[in-house]
Scaffold this motif. Structure first.
Motif, PDB file in Angstrom:
ATOM      1  N   LYS A   1      21.190  82.250  40.035  1.00 37.02           N
ATOM      2  CA  LYS A   1      20.175  83.132  39.449  1.00 37.02           C
ATOM      3  C   LYS A   1      18.938  83.188  40.345  1.00 37.02           C
ATOM      4  O   LYS A   1      18.391  84.268  40.618  1.00 37.02           O
ATOM      5  N   SER A   2      18.490  82.038  40.829  1.00 36.86           N
ATOM      6  CA  SER A   2      17.307  81.982  41.681  1.00 36.86           C
ATOM      7  C   SER A   2      17.483  82.828  42.942  1.00 36.86           C
ATOM      8  O   SER A   2      16.585  83.573  43.346  1.00 36.86           O
ATOM      9  N   LEU A   3      18.658  82.710  43.548  1.00 34.20           N
ATOM     10  CA  LEU A   3      18.926  83.478  44.762  1.00 34.20           C
ATOM     11  C   LEU A   3      19.001  84.970  44.468  1.00 34.20           C
ATOM     12  O   LEU A   3      18.462  85.796  45.216  1.00 34.20           O
ATOM     13  N   ALA A   4      19.667  85.337  43.385  1.00 38.56           N
ATOM     14  CA  ALA A   4      19.800  86.751  43.032  1.00 38.56           C
ATOM     15  C   ALA A   4      18.436  87.368  42.746  1.00 38.56           C
ATOM     16  O   ALA A   4      18.134  88.487  43.207  1.00 38.56           O
ATOM     17  N   GLN A   5      17.607  86.623  42.012  1.00 37.83           N
ATOM     18  CA  GLN A   5      16.277  87.147  41.685  1.00 37.83           C
ATOM     19  C   GLN A   5      15.426  87.310  42.938  1.00 37.83           C
ATOM     20  O   GLN A   5      14.658  88.275  43.070  1.00 37.83           O
ATOM     21  N   ALA A   6      15.564  86.377  43.866  1.00 35.74           N
ATOM     22  CA  ALA A   6      14.804  86.465  45.115  1.00 35.74           C
ATOM     23  C   ALA A   6      15.210  87.700  45.913  1.00 35.74           C
ATOM     24  O   ALA A   6      14.355  88.411  46.465  1.00 35.74           O
ATOM     25  N   MET A   7      16.506  87.967  45.979  1.00 33.45           N
ATOM     26  CA  MET A   7      16.986  89.141  46.712  1.00 33.45           C
ATOM     27  C   MET A   7      16.545  90.436  46.036  1.00 33.45           C
ATOM     28  O   MET A   7      16.190  91.421  46.704  1.00 33.45           O
ATOM     29  N   ILE A   8      16.547  90.451  44.719  1.00 30.99           N
ATOM     30  CA  ILE A   8      16.112  91.643  43.982  1.00 30.99           C
ATOM     31  C   ILE A   8      14.633  91.901  44.220  1.00 30.99           C
ATOM     32  O   ILE A   8      14.210  93.040  44.470  1.00 30.99           O
ATOM     33  N   SER A   9      13.817  90.848  44.143  1.00 24.02           N
ATOM     34  CA  SER A   9      12.372  91.017  44.306  1.00 24.02           C
ATOM     35  C   SER A   9      12.010  91.535  45.691  1.00 24.02           C
ATOM     36  O   SER A   9      10.976  92.191  45.873  1.00 24.02           O
ATOM     37  N   GLN A  10      12.859  91.265  46.666  1.00 22.21           N
ATOM     38  CA  GLN A  10      12.613  91.733  48.027  1.00 22.21           C
ATOM     39  C   GLN A  10      13.321  93.058  48.324  1.00 22.21           C
ATOM     40  O   GLN A  10      13.318  93.538  49.461  1.00 22.21           O
ATOM     41  N   GLY A  11      13.933  93.639  47.300  1.00 24.89           N
ATOM     42  CA  GLY A  11      14.596  94.924  47.460  1.00 24.89           C
ATOM     43  C   GLY A  11      15.832  94.869  48.337  1.00 24.89           C
ATOM     44  O   GLY A  11      16.219  95.883  48.930  1.00 24.89           O
ATOM     45  N   GLN A  12      16.472  93.705  48.389  1.00 29.38           N
ATOM     46  CA  GLN A  12      17.634  93.537  49.264  1.00 29.38           C
ATOM     47  C   GLN A  12      18.952  93.603  48.484  1.00 29.38           C
ATOM     48  O   GLN A  12      19.923  92.924  48.817  1.00 29.38           O
ATOM     49  N   VAL A  13      18.975  94.425  47.442  1.00 31.40           N
ATOM     50  CA  VAL A  13      20.161  94.574  46.592  1.00 31.40           C
ATOM     51  C   VAL A  13      20.448  96.058  46.393  1.00 31.40           C
ATOM     52  O   VAL A  13      19.524  96.854  46.168  1.00 31.40           O
ATOM     53  N   ASP A  14      21.704  96.421  46.466  1.00 32.00           N
ATOM     54  CA  ASP A  14      22.110  97.786  46.154  1.00 32.00           C
ATOM     55  C   ASP A  14      22.417  97.845  44.662  1.00 32.00           C
ATOM     56  O   ASP A  14      23.419  97.278  44.196  1.00 32.00           O
ATOM     57  N   PRO A  15      21.592  98.502  43.876  1.00 30.72           N
ATOM     58  CA  PRO A  15      21.777  98.495  42.422  1.00 30.72           C
ATOM     59  C   PRO A  15      22.765  99.540  41.907  1.00 30.72           C
ATOM     60  O   PRO A  15      23.000  99.625  40.699  1.00 30.72           O
ATOM     61  N   THR A  16      23.340 100.329  42.800  1.00 33.32           N
ATOM     62  CA  THR A  16      24.205 101.412  42.310  1.00 33.32           C
ATOM     63  C   THR A  16      25.403 100.926  41.490  1.00 33.32           C
ATOM     64  O   THR A  16      25.783 101.586  40.513  1.00 33.32           O
ATOM     65  N   PRO A  17      26.050  99.784  41.856  1.00 26.96           N
ATOM     66  CA  PRO A  17      27.164  99.349  41.005  1.00 26.96           C
ATOM     67  C   PRO A  17      26.731  99.045  39.577  1.00 26.96           C
ATOM     68  O   PRO A  17      27.534  99.142  38.641  1.00 26.96           O
TER      69      PRO A  17
END
Length: 343
Positions: free
Chosen positions: A226-242
C-alpha cells in the motif's frame, strides 16, 4: 537471529514488519502430533476390532485434509514473505530514506526458513494421516512407522523456545512424539493414545499463541505494498486507465485520460480503493489464520473423542477449512511475482 519481542514489534510499527519465527516455532510441531491420536487408534481398531474403527478411519481422513490445508497455508505465507522481499527492494530503489538493510534482509530470509520448516512438518503430518486413513495389508504398520519417523525428523528441525511455552508443556509434546513412534513400532496403541490426548490440549494453546506472528506477514505485505502504491500515485507514476474498465469494459471501449484535472480525480479515487484493498488483504489473511486454528482445534476435539472411546458423529472435514482454502487460492493473484519466482 533471535530478537526480542519489543524490537520485533517496533520493526512491525516502522513498516519494516518482517516476522521472526524463532520465538515460537514449536507450535506447528505440536499440531503435527495430533495426527498420532488417529493412527494410534486406527491400528488399535484393526487389531482388536473395537467399535471405534469407523470413527478412527473417518478421523484419519479428516486429519489428512486438515494437514494438507495446513501445508498449503504455510506455502501461501511463504509466498507473501517472498513477495515482501521484492517489495523492500523496490522501496529501497525509489526511497533512499528506506534502505533495505542487511538486518531486515536477514529477518526476511530467516522468516522464510522457519515457515518452510513448518510446511515440511505439515507435509509429514499429511503423509502420516494418509497412511492410517488407508491402513491395509501386512506392510501398513511398517509404512505408518516410517511416516511417523519422518514426522519426528521434521519436528527435530524446529527449535524450542521457552518464550512461547513453559518447559513442562514442551516436554509433554516431545515425550508424546517419542511415544507415538515407539508405540507404532511396538503396536502399543493404547498407551500412545493416552499420551496424545494430553498433548492436544497444549497443542491448541500453543498454535493460538503463535497466531499473531503469522498474521504479521499478511499485515506487513498489505502495508508495504500500500505504501509503495500510494507513493507512486502521489507522484503521478501510475496509469489509471485500467481502473476505469468497470465503466468502459461493457462497451468494449478503452479509456484515454488527457485532461489533467480529471486524471487527478481518478487517481484520488484509485488511492482510496488501494486503502480499502490493503485493509481487505490483511483481514483476509487473518481470517484464514483464525479458521486454520479452528480447524486444528476441531480435529483435536474429534481425536479426543476417538482416544476416549466416545462416538464421533461428524464424518466430514472441519467446515472452516473451506475458508482457509479459499484464501490460499487467492494468493497467486495477490502475489504473482513470488509464485513465478518459486517456479
Amino acid at each position: 537471529m533471535m530478537c526480542s519481542k519489543v524490537s520485533y514489534i517496533r520493526r512491525i510499527a516502522s513498516v519494516t514488519p518482517v516476522l521472526s519465527f524463532q520465538h515460537r516455532h514449536q507450535s506447528l510441531s505440536s499440531r503435527a502430533y495430533v495426527a498420532a491420536a488417529v493412527p494410534v487408534l486406527l491400528c488399535l481398531t484393526f487389531t482388536s476390532g473395537c467399535k471405534t474403527s469407523d470413527d478412527a478411519a473417518a478421523a484419519a481422513t479428516q486429519l489428512t485434509a486438515t494437514a494438507s490445508t495446513l501445508t498449503n497455508y504455510y506455502f501461501a505465507l511463504d509466498t507473501l514473505n517472498t513477495e515482501l522481499d521484492q517489495l523492500y527492494q523496490i522501496q529501497a530503489a525509489i526511497n533512499p530514506l528506506a534502505p533495505y538493510d542487511t538486518s531486515t534482509q536477514k529477518l526476511v530470509t530467516d522468516t522464510s526458513a522457519e515457515i518452510q520448516k513448518r510446511e515440511k512438518l505439515a507435509a509429514a503430518l499429511t503423509t502420516l494421516a494418509q497412511e492410517f486413513a488407508n491402513l491395509s495389508g501386512s506392510t501398513s504398520a511398517t509404512d505408518a512407522s516410517a511416516a511417523a519417523g519422518n514426522l519426528e525428523t521434521a519436528v527435530a528441525g524446529l527449535k524450542i523456545s521457552g518464550l512461547s511455552m513453559s518447559a513442562s508443556n514442551v516436554n509433554v509434546m516431545k515425550d508424546a512424539v517419542d511415544l507415538i513412534v515407539k508405540a507404532i513400532q511396538e503396536h502399543k496403541e493404547r498407551e500412545a493414545a493416552a499420551a496424545i490426548d494430553k498433548f492436544t490440549a497444549a497443542l491448541d494453546t500453543w498454535f493460538q499463541s503463535e497466531e499473531p506472528y503469522y498474521n504479521t506477514i499478511g499485515s506487513a505485505y498489505a502495508s508495504v505494498s500500500k505504501s509503495l502504491a500510494q507513493a507512486m500515485i502521489s507522484q503521478g507514476q501510475v496509469d489509471p486507465t485500467p481502473f476505469l474498465s468497470a465503466v468502459f469494459g461493457p462497451y468494449g471501449l478503452t479509456p484515454q485520460l488527457t485532461d489533467s484535472t480529471l486524471k487527478s480525480k481518478v487517481l484520488a479515487a484509485l488511492a482510496l480503493q488501494i486503502d480499502q484493498k490493503s485493509a481487505a488483504l490483511a483481514t483476509a489473511q487473518q481470517t484464514a489464520t483464525t479458521n486454520m486454528e479452528k480447524s486444528l482445534g476441531e480435529m483435536a476435539s474429534r481425536i479426543h473423542l476417538v482416544a476416549t472411546d466416545k462416538p464421533m458423529a461428524i464424518r466430514s472435514a472441519p467446515i472452516t477449512l473451506a475458508d482457509v482454502q479459499n484464501w490460499i487460492s487467492l494468493v497467486p493473484q495477490i502475489a504473482p511475482a513470488a509464485i513465478t519466482a518459486a517456479k
